[in-house]
Design a protein around this motif. Structure first.
Motif, PDB file in Angstrom:
ATOM      1  N   GLU A  12      -5.363  20.018  -6.983  1.00 29.01           N
ATOM      2  CA  GLU A  12      -6.445  19.774  -6.034  1.00 29.01           C
ATOM      3  C   GLU A  12      -7.707  20.577  -6.336  1.00 29.01           C
ATOM      4  N   ASN A  13      -7.602  21.550  -7.257  1.00 28.19           N
ATOM      5  CA  ASN A  13      -8.759  22.384  -7.602  1.00 28.19           C
ATOM      6  C   ASN A  13      -9.198  22.196  -9.052  1.00 28.19           C
ATOM      7  N   THR A  14      -8.721  21.139  -9.697  1.00 31.42           N
ATOM      8  CA  THR A  14      -8.953  20.976 -11.136  1.00 31.42           C
ATOM      9  C   THR A  14      -9.798  19.755 -11.450  1.00 31.42           C
TER      10      THR A  14
ATOM     11  N   LYS B 105     -11.061  28.875  -6.011  1.00 33.91           N
ATOM     12  CA  LYS B 105     -12.176  28.248  -6.713  1.00 33.91           C
ATOM     13  C   LYS B 105     -11.724  26.963  -7.407  1.00 33.91           C
ATOM     14  N   ASN B 106     -12.647  26.020  -7.518  1.00 34.19           N
ATOM     15  CA  ASN B 106     -12.403  24.862  -8.359  1.00 34.19           C
ATOM     16  C   ASN B 106     -12.555  25.268  -9.820  1.00 34.19           C
TER      17      ASN B 106
ATOM     18  N   ALA C  69     -17.190  19.386  -9.079  1.00 32.72           N
ATOM     19  CA  ALA C  69     -16.589  20.692  -8.820  1.00 32.72           C
ATOM     20  C   ALA C  69     -17.214  21.370  -7.616  1.00 32.72           C
ATOM     21  N   ALA C  70     -18.490  21.081  -7.359  1.00 34.08           N
ATOM     22  CA  ALA C  70     -19.200  21.671  -6.211  1.00 34.08           C
ATOM     23  C   ALA C  70     -18.854  20.971  -4.904  1.00 34.08           C
TER      24      ALA C  70
ATOM     25  N   VAL D 243     -15.722  27.898 -14.884  1.00 37.82           N
ATOM     26  CA  VAL D 243     -15.606  27.069 -16.088  1.00 37.82           C
ATOM     27  C   VAL D 243     -14.596  27.750 -17.001  1.00 37.82           C
ATOM     28  N   GLU D 244     -13.464  27.137 -17.169  1.00 41.34           N
ATOM     29  CA  GLU D 244     -12.346  27.733 -17.894  1.00 41.34           C
ATOM     30  C   GLU D 244     -12.604  27.792 -19.407  1.00 41.34           C
ATOM     31  N   PRO D 245     -11.823  28.598 -20.138  1.00 46.66           N
ATOM     32  CA  PRO D 245     -11.938  28.603 -21.603  1.00 46.66           C
ATOM     33  C   PRO D 245     -11.721  27.192 -22.159  1.00 46.66           C
TER      34      PRO D 245
END
Length: 267
Positions: free
Chosen positions: A68-70, A4-5, A149-150, A40-42
């Protein structure tokens, strides 16, 4: 299954404003049917109004996640809105980290270290003063972060942005970058020519405030000892802390942005 991104929000919005930002991102992901592909990270909370702290946190986060995913969404803007270099930017570093935010210098450490693959001006909404937006992080940057992100290419969102316009944040060696919840100070610079057990004088903004011991392992020292050592962040940035005490910064009155240096103690 593809990883996942991750959207990582670096912000000084610590109350309900953060929930507003996160809510807009999630709503946007739902609109474009991308919630299963994006986390969606903390939150990563920065010191209020501190671009120095924010820039450090952005660079640190880029070290921790798969590039590459951030997507790093930076919402921290203490600068005046009528400055000439103002712009909303999106970009990608050479190793794949994407970023979204204002052209304040918040991303300059990241860009200087990792290089820039592409950069665009994401939106001029509210920039020219005709349509003022009181919370651009929520209404402009958050939806854009969700789109990136999508999988939407940056070039489909933004317009040409001259790299020479990127605002650079000048951080001097010895600058206090971060003070953690244990009171430990993270310092911009490197430790050279030190030996375990060497005594040093600590100077805060050129004034001696305490002495300390250089150590290869803080945990080897007795409780209450002032320690200078190679830390855990970004190629071992120096750290200063009292062993098992949470009041280091308070005792010497240090704040983020101050200059702290050290010199061998004279016998």
């Amino acid at each position: 299954m593809a990883p996942k991104n991750k959207i990582v929000i670096v912000t000084d919005c610590k109350d309900i404003a953060y929930n507003e930002i996160r809510g807009v991102i999630i709503s946007e992901l739902e609109k474009i049917d991308a919630t299963a592909r994006v986390d969606v990270e903390p939150p990563v909370f920065a010191k209020e109004f501190s671009l120095i702290n924010g820039a450090f946190l952005v660079r640190l986060i880029a070290e921790c996640y798969a590039p590459e995913n951030t997507i790093i969404l930076g919402i921290l803007n203490p600068l005046k809105t009528n400055r000439g270099d103002r712009a909303r930017i999106i970009g990608e570093t050479l190793n794949g980290v994407k970023f979204v935010g204002e052209n304040t210098g918040l991303f300059s450490w990241l860009i200087n270290d990792l290089g820039i693959k592409e950069i665009f001006e994401s939106s001029r909404a509210g920039i020219d003063g005709a349509e003022f937006i009181s919370f651009g992080g929520k209404y402009v940057h958050a939806p854009i972060a969700a789109q990136i992100a999508a999988g939407t290419p940056l070039s489909k969102i933004g317009a040409y942005f001259d790299k020479s316009r990127i605002t650079n944040l000048d951080i001097k060696p010895g600058t206090v970058l971060h003070i953690d919840n244990f009171g430990v100070l993270k310092i911009y610079g490197q430790l050279y020519d030190t030996s375990d057990g060497q005594e040093v004088d600590l100077l805060l903004n050129s004034r001696k405030v305490h002495d300390a011991l250089y150590t290869n392992s803080m945990k080897n020292l007795p409780d209450g000892t002032w320690a200078l050592y190679k830390g855990s962040s970004l190629n071992n940035l120096p750290e200063i802390g009292i062993v098992r005490n949470t009041n280091t910064a308070k005792i010497i009155g240090a704040e983020i942005g101050d200059l702290i240096t050290w010199e061998p103690k004279l016998v």
